[in-house]
Design a protein around this motif. Structure first.
Motif, PDB file in Angstrom:
ATOM      1  N   ILE B 125       0.839  -1.201   0.000  1.00 51.40           N
ATOM      2  CA  ILE B 125       0.000   0.000   0.000  1.00 51.40           C
ATOM      3  C   ILE B 125       0.874   1.250   0.000  1.00 51.40           C
ATOM      4  N   GLY B 126       2.007   1.168   0.713  1.00 54.70           N
ATOM      5  CA  GLY B 126       2.895   2.325   0.789  1.00 54.70           C
ATOM      6  C   GLY B 126       3.449   2.698  -0.582  1.00 54.70           C
ATOM      7  N   GLU B 127       3.882   1.678  -1.320  1.00 52.00           N
ATOM      8  CA  GLU B 127       4.457   1.961  -2.641  1.00 52.00           C
ATOM      9  C   GLU B 127       3.411   2.510  -3.589  1.00 52.00           C
ATOM     10  N   LYS B 128       2.184   1.966  -3.497  1.00 49.77           N
ATOM     11  CA  LYS B 128       1.126   2.449  -4.397  1.00 49.77           C
ATOM     12  C   LYS B 128       0.755   3.893  -4.069  1.00 49.77           C
ATOM     13  N   LEU B 129       0.718   4.200  -2.778  1.00 44.91           N
ATOM     14  CA  LEU B 129       0.417   5.578  -2.383  1.00 44.91           C
ATOM     15  C   LEU B 129       1.494   6.516  -2.914  1.00 44.91           C
ATOM     16  N   ASP B 130       2.773   6.087  -2.782  1.00 41.67           N
ATOM     17  CA  ASP B 130       3.870   6.927  -3.276  1.00 41.67           C
ATOM     18  C   ASP B 130       3.750   7.129  -4.779  1.00 41.67           C
ATOM     19  N   GLU B 131       3.318   6.060  -5.463  1.00 43.03           N
ATOM     20  CA  GLU B 131       3.260   6.112  -6.913  1.00 43.03           C
ATOM     21  C   GLU B 131       2.157   7.064  -7.381  1.00 43.03           C
ATOM     22  N   GLU B 156      -8.117   4.613  -0.049  1.00 43.42           N
ATOM     23  CA  GLU B 156      -9.080   3.755  -0.728  1.00 43.42           C
ATOM     24  C   GLU B 156      -8.751   3.611  -2.219  1.00 43.42           C
ATOM     25  N   ILE B 157      -8.377   4.721  -2.830  1.00 40.74           N
ATOM     26  CA  ILE B 157      -8.049   4.694  -4.257  1.00 40.74           C
ATOM     27  C   ILE B 157      -6.791   3.868  -4.487  1.00 40.74           C
ATOM     28  N   ALA B 158      -5.767   4.151  -3.685  1.00 44.66           N
ATOM     29  CA  ALA B 158      -4.507   3.428  -3.851  1.00 44.66           C
ATOM     30  C   ALA B 158      -4.728   1.935  -3.664  1.00 44.66           C
ATOM     31  N   ARG B 159      -5.586   1.596  -2.701  1.00 45.57           N
ATOM     32  CA  ARG B 159      -5.834   0.190  -2.427  1.00 45.57           C
ATOM     33  C   ARG B 159      -6.455  -0.507  -3.650  1.00 45.57           C
ATOM     34  N   ALA B 160      -7.323   0.217  -4.335  1.00 45.98           N
ATOM     35  CA  ALA B 160      -7.980  -0.391  -5.496  1.00 45.98           C
ATOM     36  C   ALA B 160      -6.971  -0.715  -6.600  1.00 45.98           C
ATOM     37  N   PHE B 161      -5.881   0.044  -6.644  1.00 46.29           N
ATOM     38  CA  PHE B 161      -4.900  -0.180  -7.708  1.00 46.29           C
ATOM     39  C   PHE B 161      -3.808  -1.181  -7.319  1.00 46.29           C
ATOM     40  N   THR B 162      -3.791  -1.617  -6.053  1.00 43.04           N
ATOM     41  CA  THR B 162      -2.741  -2.556  -5.656  1.00 43.04           C
ATOM     42  C   THR B 162      -3.009  -3.923  -6.278  1.00 43.04           C
ATOM     43  N   VAL B 163      -1.942  -4.580  -6.679  1.00 42.44           N
ATOM     44  CA  VAL B 163      -2.081  -5.890  -7.298  1.00 42.44           C
ATOM     45  C   VAL B 163      -1.292  -6.900  -6.483  1.00 42.44           C
ATOM     46  N   SER B 164      -1.918  -7.999  -6.110  1.00 42.02           N
ATOM     47  CA  SER B 164      -1.132  -9.081  -5.511  1.00 42.02           C
ATOM     48  C   SER B 164      -1.388 -10.347  -6.311  1.00 42.02           C
ATOM     49  N   GLU B 165      -2.356 -11.149  -5.859  1.00 44.08           N
ATOM     50  CA  GLU B 165      -2.547 -12.442  -6.495  1.00 44.08           C
ATOM     51  C   GLU B 165      -3.467 -12.313  -7.713  1.00 44.08           C
ATOM     52  N   ASP B 166      -4.606 -11.616  -7.504  1.00 39.95           N
ATOM     53  CA  ASP B 166      -5.571 -11.492  -8.585  1.00 39.95           C
ATOM     54  C   ASP B 166      -5.126 -10.427  -9.576  1.00 39.95           C
ATOM     55  N   PRO B 167      -5.501 -10.602 -10.850  1.00 35.07           N
ATOM     56  CA  PRO B 167      -5.098  -9.614 -11.853  1.00 35.07           C
ATOM     57  C   PRO B 167      -5.904  -8.323 -11.695  1.00 35.07           C
ATOM     58  N   GLN B 187      -3.212  14.498  -9.598  1.00 33.65           N
ATOM     59  CA  GLN B 187      -2.281  13.362  -9.474  1.00 33.65           C
ATOM     60  C   GLN B 187      -2.997  12.067  -9.798  1.00 33.65           C
ATOM     61  N   LEU B 188      -4.190  11.931  -9.241  1.00 33.08           N
ATOM     62  CA  LEU B 188      -4.951  10.705  -9.460  1.00 33.08           C
ATOM     63  C   LEU B 188      -5.290  10.533 -10.937  1.00 33.08           C
ATOM     64  N   LEU B 189      -5.810  11.597 -11.535  1.00 35.33           N
ATOM     65  CA  LEU B 189      -6.276  11.473 -12.924  1.00 35.33           C
ATOM     66  C   LEU B 189      -5.106  11.205 -13.860  1.00 35.33           C
ATOM     67  N   ARG B 190      -3.960  11.823 -13.569  1.00 31.07           N
ATOM     68  CA  ARG B 190      -2.765  11.533 -14.375  1.00 31.07           C
ATOM     69  C   ARG B 190      -2.369  10.077 -14.252  1.00 31.07           C
ATOM     70  N   TYR B 191      -2.387   9.609 -12.991  1.00 30.83           N
ATOM     71  CA  TYR B 191      -2.026   8.212 -12.759  1.00 30.83           C
ATOM     72  C   TYR B 191      -2.996   7.295 -13.503  1.00 30.83           C
ATOM     73  N   MET B 192      -4.281   7.684 -13.473  1.00 30.56           N
ATOM     74  CA  MET B 192      -5.297   6.879 -14.141  1.00 30.56           C
ATOM     75  C   MET B 192      -4.968   6.753 -15.631  1.00 30.56           C
ATOM     76  N   ARG B 193      -4.586   7.881 -16.242  1.00 28.75           N
ATOM     77  CA  ARG B 193      -4.242   7.835 -17.673  1.00 28.75           C
ATOM     78  C   ARG B 193      -3.046   6.909 -17.912  1.00 28.75           C
ATOM     79  N   LYS B 194      -2.092   6.960 -16.977  1.00 32.11           N
ATOM     80  CA  LYS B 194      -0.901   6.136 -17.128  1.00 32.11           C
ATOM     81  C   LYS B 194      -1.280   4.647 -17.102  1.00 32.11           C
TER      82      LYS B 194
END
Lengths: 307, 487
Positions: B125-131, B156-167, B187-194
């Motif tokens: 979660i930490g890395e996703k938040l940083d990203e 909550e947003i960062a958590r939705a983008f984290t990936v572990s086992e499921d794709p 920041q969020l919308l830019r990340y979303m585009r990425k």
């Protein structure tokens, strides 16, 4: 200035010290190994019952049947467990299963836990009378021996309380499934949306409460050596008060095992302290209530500052 | 647009209703891989219901749901959705406030277990938040309940983008920026585009039309539970979007109603209130006998203002007794175990006394009068309130307010889930009562209800931003000012 969070965490310790210091002052002999043993002996079963109650409170329920349940366990332990150990173990296992079933029923039918467990209080009480119609029975030797354990340097009740607090703390606060279980109290919808079974979580919590209730009953008759049906009736309210005193909340899954054990010790000591203060017995229950109200009021003040 | 369309989600003829309300009727929706789909529509257009259907938290009444070109059985649920790589950031926060940020990540990923799970959860979660939100200032060990609302939303947003086992294939963002400031929102919308660039799809629901226009590839407009327009984002502009969301044929109705227009100010003022907000804000004024509409998007301060008037807080000037018709019938309005009659007369018990005690006979007479007057459909007013349909329950609540001595009636979006017939009856009732001199403050999220109002105040972000007399009221104006972006 201390921040409100650490203040809140310190409150259970603080209230325990507030009770302990005057006892030591009035009766310095309690400060010995033997004195502490005597002073805290009865706190062990209360602490176990408080932990049991804490599991229920952690999923936003309330268990009013704890006193009756611990009573049944005590009665079974003083009869079947002593005479026919195997049957005793099976019966105690059934008690735990009964608790899990109550949890399942409460979740499945979406019933208020207060109502169901209030009903169960009478069921457990009735069972206790069936098992042991008149006071008596005999605690199994190994239970008595265990409760009379002499540990060098530190009195047994203190070690027992510390072990209990730490085991439950690591089990519930640091295990991965423990996080899910506590999450059920915080936001059940979110936990269900993440794909967890709420039914299973509730059953696990109730079963855990059942297990610790059994331990509470066992430790109780280990001290009293015999049982009677109403032996643990005050435990219902003591256990709830202990959790709250230890920093737990009625809703929201905010509980603290270490706090709950400290809360139970505080409550057990409060009764003793009032005797030391030579407060007449007529006033003792009222004084106990007053202590509880003062601590809770303090916490409300701290919480408000936090909010 | 991508060439051979690999569809992540393909919905056909999906329908869902809640009681009398048809939330979705025959909706078709496709989301291709690597596409950002913007979804817009007014409140109650069915956007959230549709998203809950895709996320598996609601199951549709009928229709076909196809994921990754494979039709899915009717037993589609959250677990299946998660396994298929569909994530949803729900509008109402779905974090556990009593857990830490890392523990909340653990709840989301069933494979974060065993030894060292906490460390892995923290890192994930930490890395996703940083990203996504560089410089966010959130520690994975913070308890969520202690975080501010914008930080919670970021988690909550960062958590939705984290990936572990499921794709991860599709992330649904339902009003993700509603509690973020402009910097983090970007920041969020830019990340979303990425992320979209790397092949993951997103559905973006937002009331900020600028965001949707800038950041989506394709925009779908919903109204009254159907998709009314679906085009590439470049083919829309602000005005055409607003026009697509609104109902153009409404205008005739407005003209028909215009004969009711009254002049402001020929009766004394009986309510004067201002939302407790710093900065620029209009004041709400109601004259005796007026029907005042409180409009705008749901949850932008309308209910707060009604409560402020009801409790006479924050310098609200209120002349006369007040009654409130609750919007959330089940929790705020109904006495569950009481009869229909008791539910009505509880608002006027003072007038039903005889020698200091309640006069049961008088109570029956009064409740039967109301039954006649507003046509509650029941054989016996002594039946339990739940024997009525939702619309009739609401009528009973109206009867309670109107039966009291209140001169000012506050209505908190009371027509939610009420059928059309009942609505029209209640509109008539309100107009008649207003003519007799009662004042109504009416919060509603439905455009057509505003046509019954003499004056409309539009709320946005807790402030009153526009004040429209009936003669100037058009749906476009209401939409425009509700959606206006802050500068």
């Amino acid at each position: 200035m201390l921040n409100p969070q650490s203040l809140r965490a310190a409150l259970p310790v603080f209230s325990l010290v507030i009770i302990l210091v005057p006892i030591f002052y009035i009766q310095p002999r309690t400060m010995s190994y033997f004195g502490l043993n005597l002073l805290l002996q009865l706190a062990v079963p209360i602490a176990l019952a408080t932990i049991a109650q804490m599991f229920i409170l952690a999923v936003n329920d309330l268990d009013l049947s704890m006193g009756g349940y611990v009573g049944v366990v005590a009665c079974i332990s003083a009869t079947y467990l002593n005479d026919t150990p195997l049957l005793g173990v099976v019966l105690l296992g059934l008690c735990v299963a009964g608790y899990a079933a109550v949890g399942a029923l409460i979740h499945w039918r979406n019933l208020p836990s207060i109502v169901v467990t209030l009903g169960m209080l009478f069921v457990w009480q009735g069972l206790a009378v069936l098992v042991l119609p008149t006071p008596g029975g005999k605690a199994p030797e190994w239970v008595k021996d265990f409760m009379a354990l002499k540990i060098p340097l530190i009195p047994f009740p203190i070690v027992a309380a510390a072990v209990l607090a730490l085991v439950v703390h690591f089990g519930l606060m640091h295990s991965s499934y423990g996080a899910v279980l506590r999450g059920v109290g915080g936001n059940p919808k979110a936990v269900a949306r993440a794909g967890w079974s709420l039914l299973k979580a509730k059953m696990v919590m109730y079963a855990l409460a059942g297990v610790f209730g059994v331990l509470s009953g066992l430790s109780l008759i280990g001290l009293t050596t015999s049982a009677q049906a109403n032996i643990a009736m005050p435990y219902t309210l003591l256990s709830i008060a202990g959790v709250i005193l230890g920093g737990g909340e009625f809703v929201g899954g905010r509980v603290s095992p270490i706090g709950a054990v400290l809360g139970a010790l505080t409550l057990a000591l409060a009764t003793r302290a009032l005797t030391f203060f030579s407060i007449p017995p007529d006033w003792q229950i009222g004084a106990q209530g007053a202590i509880l109200i003062i601590v809770l009021a303090l916490r409300a003040v701290i919480n408000r500052r936090e909010g | 647009m991508q060439t051979p369309h690999k569809l992540i989600v393909d919905l056909k003829n999906v329908a869902k209703s809640f009681g009398a309300v048809q939330a979705l009727s025959r909706v078709d929706l496709q989301v291709a891989a690597g596409e950002c789909l913007g979804l817009v529509g007014h409140n109650g257009a069915g956007k959230s219901t549709l998203m809950h259907t895709i996320a598996g938290t609601l199951s549709p009444d009928s229709g076909e749901m196809i994921f990754h070109h494979q039709p899915h059985s009717r037993r589609f649920n959250v677990v299946a959705a998660h396994r298929m790589g569909i994530r949803c950031v729900f509008q109402e926060l779905s974090l556990c406030p009593n857990l830490t940020v890392a523990e909340n990540a653990r709840i989301f990923h069933s494979d974060l277990k065993g030894l060292g799970w906490k460390k892995r959860a923290r890192r994930l979660i930490g890395e996703k938040l940083d990203e996504i939100f560089p410089g966010h200032g959130i520690s994975p060990d913070d308890v969520v309940g202690d975080l501010s609302i914008d930080h919670r939303q970021m988690v909550e947003i960062a958590r939705a983008f984290t990936v572990s086992e499921d794709p991860l294939h599709l992330v649904i963002l339902d009003e993700p920026t509603s509690s973020l400031d402009s910097v983090t929102a970007e920041q969020l919308l830019r990340y979303m585009r990425k992320v979209v660039g790397s092949g993951v799809s997103c559905i973006l629901i937002s009331h900020l039309l600028g965001e949707v226009l800038t950041y989506s590839d394709r925009i779908v407009v919903m109204r009254d539970g159907v998709v009314v327009a679906a085009k590439a984002a470049g083919e829309f502009n602000r005005d055409s979007l607003v026009a697509a969301m609104g109902n153009v044929t409404e205008k005739k109705k407005i003209q028909a109603l215009e004969q009711f227009v009254k002049q402001r100010g020929d009766t004394p003022v009986c309510v004067r209130a201002r939302p407790p907000h710093l900065g620029e804000c209009l004041e709400l004024v109601a004259h005796r006998g007026e029907i005042i509409g409180l409009a705008g998007l749901a949850g932008h301060g309308q209910t707060d203002l009604l409560l402020q008037v009801f409790q006479r807080l924050g310098g609200a000037e209120v002349r006369g007794p007040v009654a409130l018709v609750a919007g959330d019938r089940q929790t705020d309005g109904i006495f569950h175990l009481w009869s229909i009659g008791m539910n009505i007369t509880v608002g006027s018990l003072r007038g039903l006394r005889k020698f200091g005690l309640l006069d049961a006979e008088q109570e029956t007479v009064t409740s039967n009068q109301w039954k006649q007057r507003i046509g509650i459909k029941t054989p016996d007013m002594g039946n339990n309130i739940y024997s009525l349909s939702g619309g009739n329950q609401q009528k009973a609540l109206f009867a309670r307010a109107l039966g009291s001595d209140a001169e000012i009636v506050l209505m908190d979006d009371p027509m939610r889930g009420v059928d059309v017939g009942t609505k029209l009856e209640v509109y008539d009732l309100i107009r008649t009562e207003a003519k007799k001199g009662r004042t109504f403050l009416w919060y509603t999220t439905e455009m057509e209800e505003l046509n019954n109002c003499d004056h409309v105040y539009i709320f946005r972000n807790g402030r009153i931003v526009v004040d429209l007399p009936r003669s100037e009221l058009t749906e476009e104006k209401v939409l425009h000012s509700s959606f206006q972006e802050g500068v």
